[in-house]
Design a protein around this motif. Structure first.
Motif, short mmCIF file in Angstrom:
data_model
loop_
_atom_site.label_atom_id
_atom_site.label_comp_id
_atom_site.label_asym_id
_atom_site.label_seq_id
_atom_site.Cartn_x
_atom_site.Cartn_y
_atom_site.Cartn_z
N SER A 1 0.83 -1.21 0.00
CA SER A 1 0.00 0.00 0.00
C SER A 1 0.86 1.26 0.00
N ALA A 2 1.94 1.25 0.78
CA ALA A 2 2.83 2.41 0.86
C ALA A 2 3.44 2.72 -0.50
N PHE A 3 3.88 1.69 -1.22
CA PHE A 3 4.47 1.94 -2.53
C PHE A 3 3.42 2.48 -3.50
N ALA A 4 2.23 1.90 -3.49
CA ALA A 4 1.17 2.38 -4.39
C ALA A 4 0.84 3.84 -4.12
N ARG A 5 0.78 4.20 -2.86
CA ARG A 5 0.44 5.59 -2.52
C ARG A 5 1.58 6.55 -2.89
N ALA A 6 2.81 6.13 -2.64
CA ALA A 6 3.95 6.97 -3.02
C ALA A 6 3.98 7.14 -4.53
N ALA A 7 3.73 6.05 -5.26
CA ALA A 7 3.77 6.10 -6.73
C ALA A 7 2.65 6.98 -7.28
N SER A 8 1.58 7.14 -6.53
CA SER A 8 0.49 8.00 -7.01
C SER A 8 0.90 9.48 -7.01
N THR A 9 2.01 9.81 -6.35
CA THR A 9 2.49 11.20 -6.33
C THR A 9 3.43 11.49 -7.49
N GLY A 10 3.87 10.45 -8.21
CA GLY A 10 4.82 10.60 -9.31
C GLY A 10 5.80 9.43 -9.30
N HIS A 11 6.86 9.56 -10.06
CA HIS A 11 7.86 8.50 -10.12
C HIS A 11 8.63 8.42 -8.80
N VAL A 12 8.81 7.20 -8.31
CA VAL A 12 9.54 6.99 -7.05
C VAL A 12 10.38 5.72 -7.13
#
Length: 81
Positions: free
Chosen positions: A56-67
């Motif tokens: 979930s943390a990765f999906a949410r971070a990725a929703s902000t842009g490239h990570v």
């Protein structure tokens, strides 16, 4: 019980905070207590909970842009008593 050290690196973004905050929020919503440091965040919990929270943390971070997210997981690191 496992411990996970998580570092998130927002790429080509003007602000770093949204991706980092998204990771912390996802971890908290999973019932974990993130220890946010200057270079990484550490959480401890049951393995299944931690791994679901990391997804979930990765999906949410990725929703902000490239990570890029690096994660180290251990069942041998000291965990609180």
């Amino acid at each position: 019980m496992v411990s996970a050290q998580i570092a998130v690196y927002p790429l080509r973004q003007e602000r770093l905070t949204p991706a980092i905050a998204a990771v912390s929020a996802a971890l908290r919503e999973a019932g974990l207590v993130p220890e946010v440091g200057p270079m990484s965040t550490i959480v401890t919990g049951e393995a299944a909970t931690v791994f679901r929270a990391l997804e979930s943390a990765f999906a949410r971070a990725a929703s902000t842009g490239h990570v890029v997210m690096t994660i180290t997981v251990s069942n041998a690191c000291p965990v609180g008593s």
